[in-house]
Design a protein around this motif. Structure first.
Motif, PDB file in Angstrom:
ATOM      1  N   THR A   1      -3.017  69.048  91.017  1.00  0.00           N
ATOM      2  CA  THR A   1      -4.444  69.139  90.709  1.00  0.00           C
ATOM      3  C   THR A   1      -4.774  70.287  89.759  1.00  0.00           C
ATOM      4  O   THR A   1      -5.895  70.383  89.273  1.00  0.00           O
ATOM      5  CB  THR A   1      -5.258  69.322  92.004  1.00  0.00           C
ATOM      6  N   ALA A   2      -3.838  71.182  89.509  1.00  0.00           N
ATOM      7  CA  ALA A   2      -4.091  72.345  88.658  1.00  0.00           C
ATOM      8  C   ALA A   2      -4.126  71.938  87.182  1.00  0.00           C
ATOM      9  O   ALA A   2      -3.405  71.035  86.753  1.00  0.00           O
ATOM     10  CB  ALA A   2      -3.023  73.398  88.868  1.00  0.00           C
ATOM     11  N   THR A   3      -4.944  72.645  86.443  1.00  0.00           N
ATOM     12  CA  THR A   3      -4.990  72.409  85.003  1.00  0.00           C
ATOM     13  C   THR A   3      -3.804  73.093  84.342  1.00  0.00           C
ATOM     14  O   THR A   3      -3.163  73.964  84.949  1.00  0.00           O
ATOM     15  CB  THR A   3      -6.287  72.971  84.391  1.00  0.00           C
ATOM     16  N   LEU A   4      -3.537  72.743  83.125  1.00  0.00           N
ATOM     17  CA  LEU A   4      -2.451  73.372  82.373  1.00  0.00           C
ATOM     18  C   LEU A   4      -2.690  74.872  82.261  1.00  0.00           C
ATOM     19  O   LEU A   4      -1.776  75.675  82.435  1.00  0.00           O
ATOM     20  CB  LEU A   4      -2.343  72.733  80.980  1.00  0.00           C
ATOM     21  N   GLU A   5      -3.934  75.262  82.026  1.00  0.00           N
ATOM     22  CA  GLU A   5      -4.280  76.674  81.886  1.00  0.00           C
ATOM     23  C   GLU A   5      -4.021  77.438  83.188  1.00  0.00           C
ATOM     24  O   GLU A   5      -3.498  78.547  83.184  1.00  0.00           O
ATOM     25  CB  GLU A   5      -5.749  76.836  81.469  1.00  0.00           C
ATOM     26  N   THR A   6      -4.375  76.823  84.299  1.00  0.00           N
ATOM     27  CA  THR A   6      -4.152  77.453  85.602  1.00  0.00           C
ATOM     28  C   THR A   6      -2.665  77.639  85.855  1.00  0.00           C
ATOM     29  O   THR A   6      -2.232  78.668  86.379  1.00  0.00           O
ATOM     30  CB  THR A   6      -4.780  76.598  86.721  1.00  0.00           C
ATOM     31  N   GLN A   7      -1.866  76.660  85.490  1.00  0.00           N
ATOM     32  CA  GLN A   7      -0.420  76.765  85.671  1.00  0.00           C
ATOM     33  C   GLN A   7       0.159  77.890  84.817  1.00  0.00           C
ATOM     34  O   GLN A   7       1.024  78.639  85.272  1.00  0.00           O
ATOM     35  CB  GLN A   7       0.250  75.438  85.322  1.00  0.00           C
ATOM     36  N   VAL A   8      -0.314  78.032  83.580  1.00  0.00           N
ATOM     37  CA  VAL A   8       0.172  79.085  82.688  1.00  0.00           C
ATOM     38  C   VAL A   8      -0.189  80.455  83.257  1.00  0.00           C
ATOM     39  O   VAL A   8       0.641  81.372  83.279  1.00  0.00           O
ATOM     40  CB  VAL A   8      -0.399  78.895  81.262  1.00  0.00           C
ATOM     41  N   ILE A   9      -1.429  80.582  83.733  1.00  0.00           N
ATOM     42  CA  ILE A   9      -1.856  81.854  84.337  1.00  0.00           C
ATOM     43  C   ILE A   9      -0.987  82.172  85.550  1.00  0.00           C
ATOM     44  O   ILE A   9      -0.550  83.316  85.729  1.00  0.00           O
ATOM     45  CB  ILE A   9      -3.348  81.795  84.711  1.00  0.00           C
ATOM     46  N   GLN A  10      -0.716  81.175  86.368  1.00  0.00           N
ATOM     47  CA  GLN A  10       0.112  81.368  87.560  1.00  0.00           C
ATOM     48  C   GLN A  10       1.521  81.830  87.188  1.00  0.00           C
ATOM     49  O   GLN A  10       2.085  82.704  87.835  1.00  0.00           O
ATOM     50  CB  GLN A  10       0.169  80.071  88.380  1.00  0.00           C
ATOM     51  N   GLU A  11       2.105  81.250  86.156  1.00  0.00           N
ATOM     52  CA  GLU A  11       3.443  81.652  85.712  1.00  0.00           C
ATOM     53  C   GLU A  11       3.472  83.131  85.333  1.00  0.00           C
ATOM     54  O   GLU A  11       4.409  83.856  85.691  1.00  0.00           O
ATOM     55  CB  GLU A  11       3.880  80.806  84.516  1.00  0.00           C
ATOM     56  N   ILE A  12       2.460  83.571  84.594  1.00  0.00           N
ATOM     57  CA  ILE A  12       2.392  84.979  84.181  1.00  0.00           C
ATOM     58  C   ILE A  12       2.198  85.880  85.394  1.00  0.00           C
ATOM     59  O   ILE A  12       2.805  86.953  85.494  1.00  0.00           O
ATOM     60  CB  ILE A  12       1.264  85.201  83.146  1.00  0.00           C
ATOM     61  N   TRP A  13       1.357  85.456  86.332  1.00  0.00           N
ATOM     62  CA  TRP A  13       1.124  86.247  87.542  1.00  0.00           C
ATOM     63  C   TRP A  13       2.422  86.419  88.323  1.00  0.00           C
ATOM     64  O   TRP A  13       2.731  87.507  88.802  1.00  0.00           O
ATOM     65  CB  TRP A  13       0.054  85.591  88.410  1.00  0.00           C
ATOM     66  N   VAL A  14       3.191  85.363  88.456  1.00  0.00           N
ATOM     67  CA  VAL A  14       4.468  85.425  89.172  1.00  0.00           C
ATOM     68  C   VAL A  14       5.420  86.389  88.459  1.00  0.00           C
ATOM     69  O   VAL A  14       6.093  87.202  89.097  1.00  0.00           O
ATOM     70  CB  VAL A  14       5.095  84.010  89.313  1.00  0.00           C
ATOM     71  N   GLU A  15       5.456  86.316  87.143  1.00  0.00           N
ATOM     72  CA  GLU A  15       6.315  87.221  86.372  1.00  0.00           C
ATOM     73  C   GLU A  15       5.893  88.679  86.562  1.00  0.00           C
ATOM     74  O   GLU A  15       6.736  89.567  86.733  1.00  0.00           O
ATOM     75  CB  GLU A  15       6.256  86.834  84.891  1.00  0.00           C
ATOM     76  N   ALA A  16       4.586  88.932  86.558  1.00  0.00           N
ATOM     77  CA  ALA A  16       4.081  90.296  86.763  1.00  0.00           C
ATOM     78  C   ALA A  16       4.441  90.805  88.157  1.00  0.00           C
ATOM     79  O   ALA A  16       4.845  91.959  88.330  1.00  0.00           O
ATOM     80  CB  ALA A  16       2.565  90.334  86.547  1.00  0.00           C
ATOM     81  N   ARG A  17       4.322  89.954  89.153  1.00  0.00           N
ATOM     82  CA  ARG A  17       4.649  90.326  90.528  1.00  0.00           C
ATOM     83  C   ARG A  17       6.136  90.657  90.656  1.00  0.00           C
ATOM     84  O   ARG A  17       6.514  91.616  91.308  1.00  0.00           O
ATOM     85  CB  ARG A  17       4.265  89.174  91.456  1.00  0.00           C
TER      86      ARG A  17
END
Length: 144
Positions: A97-113
């Motif tokens: 259900t996530a948008t492409l933009e939401t998925q990209v933001i999530q990827e960056i957040w995981v990398e930052a964590r």
């Protein structure tokens, strides 16, 4: 990412206990609270959490209090942080259900964590003690 009061106070308490590790001296809640300006009731809860996780031990009796369970060189900041905040605060996004933009933001957040966790894993309580001592020396030199 922000350091919560809970984690900051826990690290301050652990720092006090790390300072006294080599002497075997225990500290009571009220002593730590005064030294680090932490509310007593809040500190009690934090120390109970740290004790349950095995980072500190409680000692009963008139000369009782709290001590580190292990050498400060063997306790990473990531362990302390994880103990207080939980394993992972990264939200899980449903990719259906996530948008492409939401998925990209999530990827960056995981990398930052992951980067933050790598830094916290690299430092121990002993490193905190040594850095504090270096800063104290600089302050003394400034006033001379």
């Amino acid at each position: 990412m922000e350091l919560s009061n809970k984690s900051e106070y826990a690290l301050l308490a652990l720092l006090e206990l790390a300072t006294r590790y080599s002497s075997g001296e225990s500290l009571q809640i009220r002593q730590i609270a005064v030294l680090q300006d932490i509310p007593n009731r809040y500190l009690e809860q934090l120390l109970a959490t740290l004790r349950r996780s095995g980072l500190i031990k409680s000692i009963r009796g008139a000369k009782g209090g709290y001590v580190l369970a292990r050498d400060p060189r063997n306790i990473t900041l990531l362990e302390a942080f994880t103990c207080m905040e939980g394993l992972d605060a990264t939200p899980v996004i449903n990719t259906d259900t996530a948008t492409l933009e939401t998925q990209v933001i999530q990827e960056i957040w995981v990398e930052a964590r992951q980067a933050a966790n790598a830094v916290l894993q690299k430092y121990t309580l002993q490193d905190l003690c040594e850095r504090r001592d270096i800063h104290r020396q600089k302050e003394l030199m400034y006033y001379i």
